[in-house]
Write a protein that holds these residues in place. Structure first.
Motif, PDB file in Angstrom:
ATOM      1  N   LEU A 142       0.833  -1.209   0.000  1.00  0.00           N
ATOM      2  CA  LEU A 142       0.000   0.000   0.000  1.00  0.00           C
ATOM      3  C   LEU A 142       0.858   1.245   0.000  1.00  0.00           C
ATOM      4  N   GLU A 143       1.886   1.274   0.847  1.00  0.00           N
ATOM      5  CA  GLU A 143       2.779   2.431   0.914  1.00  0.00           C
ATOM      6  C   GLU A 143       3.478   2.658  -0.419  1.00  0.00           C
TER       7      GLU A 143
ATOM      8  N   TYR B  21      -2.391  -4.100  11.653  1.00  0.00           N
ATOM      9  CA  TYR B  21      -2.539  -3.831  10.216  1.00  0.00           C
ATOM     10  C   TYR B  21      -3.472  -2.658   9.953  1.00  0.00           C
ATOM     11  N   LEU B  22      -4.654  -2.667  10.537  1.00  0.00           N
ATOM     12  CA  LEU B  22      -5.628  -1.617  10.253  1.00  0.00           C
ATOM     13  C   LEU B  22      -5.169  -0.268  10.788  1.00  0.00           C
ATOM     14  N   THR B  23      -4.490  -0.270  11.918  1.00  0.00           N
ATOM     15  CA  THR B  23      -3.938   0.977  12.453  1.00  0.00           C
ATOM     16  C   THR B  23      -2.912   1.571  11.505  1.00  0.00           C
ATOM     17  N   GLU B  24      -2.054   0.716  10.958  1.00  0.00           N
ATOM     18  CA  GLU B  24      -1.035   1.198  10.026  1.00  0.00           C
ATOM     19  C   GLU B  24      -1.657   1.663   8.714  1.00  0.00           C
ATOM     20  N   VAL B  25      -2.694   0.971   8.263  1.00  0.00           N
ATOM     21  CA  VAL B  25      -3.414   1.401   7.066  1.00  0.00           C
ATOM     22  C   VAL B  25      -3.956   2.816   7.259  1.00  0.00           C
ATOM     23  N   ARG B  26      -4.522   3.057   8.438  1.00  0.00           N
ATOM     24  CA  ARG B  26      -5.064   4.387   8.727  1.00  0.00           C
ATOM     25  C   ARG B  26      -3.953   5.440   8.687  1.00  0.00           C
ATOM     26  N   GLU B  27      -2.810   5.116   9.240  1.00  0.00           N
ATOM     27  CA  GLU B  27      -1.695   6.067   9.258  1.00  0.00           C
ATOM     28  C   GLU B  27      -1.179   6.341   7.850  1.00  0.00           C
TER      29      GLU B  27
END
Length: 415
Positions: free
Chosen positions: A183-184, A214-220
């Motif tokens: 994603l990044e 995972y979802l926390t990092e996606v949000r960031e």
């Protein structure tokens, strides 16, 4: 008339003889005459414990008395007005109250319509063209998300259905689930992405659960690249708890979509999010969305009754979690494949390890699953007829039902 006879007639009247592809069980689907609680009765006289539950909406089971009474009260008053109703405010108030990220909500008629509108709104708000979805993630049957799984983040999207324009899905990129590096990398090379839409728990090939963090990092990542995050909670909404995956995992999206449970078993969908984004929806703003059956009073009444019951009986979630845990313990003893669960969602994958994304799900032994599914049906338990669909339990499943399901798992997995 038997199911085989009905299906023979249906094939001449409807494409493939069904109203949705997943129902096309070979050699023919069984036809249901009635349903109550946790059981289905077929026209052939079979009594089945239902672990499909309409593919998720029926968390209280079939024909729950509170929901039935709410529908009956509404039918006495009429079931379509084409005007606003007080029920809209009641249901909207519950949804916005349960979801910190949802300031405003718009009701539609299906989950597919909700995701389609949310994507349009994201593009209208950001002025950007592209969207990103998860490989194998399902967000309904509209053109922008019907992209072949596995086409990859570095290539243009390829239509997954005849009739879908290649020019349209060229604006849909994909990344694997549980892969923040992909994603990044994609966002670092593309500044024209309006939104990233994903199921927080992959439901239509699962459940496939998010890795820790995972979802926390996606949000960031999405916030850092000024990309809207859309959580598709059509399946997880009120299924994994009050507030859905947003509350369970502590991740705050910009937009969220809902369906299934919020209609109490009647057709519904909804999308909502931050006030500044939602106020762009017509008639308040320039992003058009409309529908004759949007905010249908019968669906609103059923959904309000369902959500009110869940608020009044939070123990439902604990009991369902304990039930899938008990089934999983029996399945684990079989030593074939792996059992995955989250609350009332569960699935047995014919793969040595729990899948982490769509590509790993595709490694499952589908022939083994087919044999298992048929054996379970003969044992009186109806599971969704695909390795790639989630199973569900409801509050209506009794201790005896759970014991029978667990026993069937034991005998059918060992067979």
């Amino acid at each position: 008339m038997k199911s085989s006879d009905l299906f023979a007639r249906a094939k001449a009247l409807m494409p493939g003889g069904v109203s949705s592809p997943v129902r096309a069980i070979k050699p023919y689907p069984f036809y249901v005459e009635r349903a109550a609680g946790s059981h289905l009765t077929t026209v052939d006289g079979a009594d089945l414990i239902d672990c499909c539950l309409g593919y998720g909406p029926l968390i209280l089971g079939h024909a729950h008395p509170d929901i039935r009474e709410a529908i009956e009260r509404q039918l006495e008053k009429g079931w379509l007005y084409g005007t606003p109703t007080p029920l809209e405010l009641d249901l909207a108030g519950i949804i916005t109250g349960d979801h910190p990220a949802v300031d405003m909500v718009r009701f539609v008629s299906s989950g597919s319509e909700a995701t389609m509108a949310a994507i349009r709104l994201a593009r209208g708000y950001t002025g950007k063209q592209d969207i990103i979805k998860i490989e194998g993630g399902f967000h309904g049957a509209h053109d922008a998300v019907l992209v072949k799984a596995g086409s990859g983040a570095t290539t243009l999207g390829v239509p997954d259905s005849a009739g879908v324009l290649a020019d349209l899905v060229a604006h849909t990129r994909q990344v694997p689930y549980n892969d923040t590096e992909a994603l990044e990398a994609l966002l670092a090379g593309n500044d024209d992405v309006a939104a990233f839409i994903l199921e927080p728990i992959m439901g239509n090939v699962g459940p496939v659960l998010p890795n820790e963090g995972y979802l926390t990092e996606v949000r960031e990542i999405t916030a850092a690249h000024d990309v809207l995050l859309i959580l598709d909670e059509v399946i997880t909404g009120y299924r994994v708890g009050i507030g859905g995956a947003e509350v369970l995992y502590g991740v705050k999206p910009d937009l969220a979509t809902f369906g299934k449970i919020i209609g109490g078993g009647l057709p519904i969908g909804a999308f909502g999010g931050r006030r500044e984004i939602m106020e762009l929806v017509a008639p308040a703003g320039p992003v058009y969305q409309a529908g004759t059956f949007s905010g249908n009073p019968a669906s609103l009444a059923a959904g309000y009754a369902a959500l009110r019951y869940l608020h009044e009986h939070p123990e439902v979630y604990r009991r369902l979690d304990e039930a899938t845990r008990a089934i999983g313990e029996v399945a684990a003893d079989a030593g074939r494949g792996t059992f995955v669960r989250m609350g009332s969602l569960f699935k047995h994958f014919f793969r040595s390890e729990p899948p982490r994304d769509y590509r790993e799900v595709k490694e499952c032994d589908t022939e083994a699953f087919s044999r298992f599914w048929k054996a379970m049906l003969e044992a009186g338990v109806f599971l969704p007829p695909s390795q790639f669909e989630t199973n569900f339990l409801s509050a209506a499943h009794t201790d005896q039902d759970i014991e029978q399901i667990a026993d069937a798992y034991g005998s059918c997995l060992f067979a």
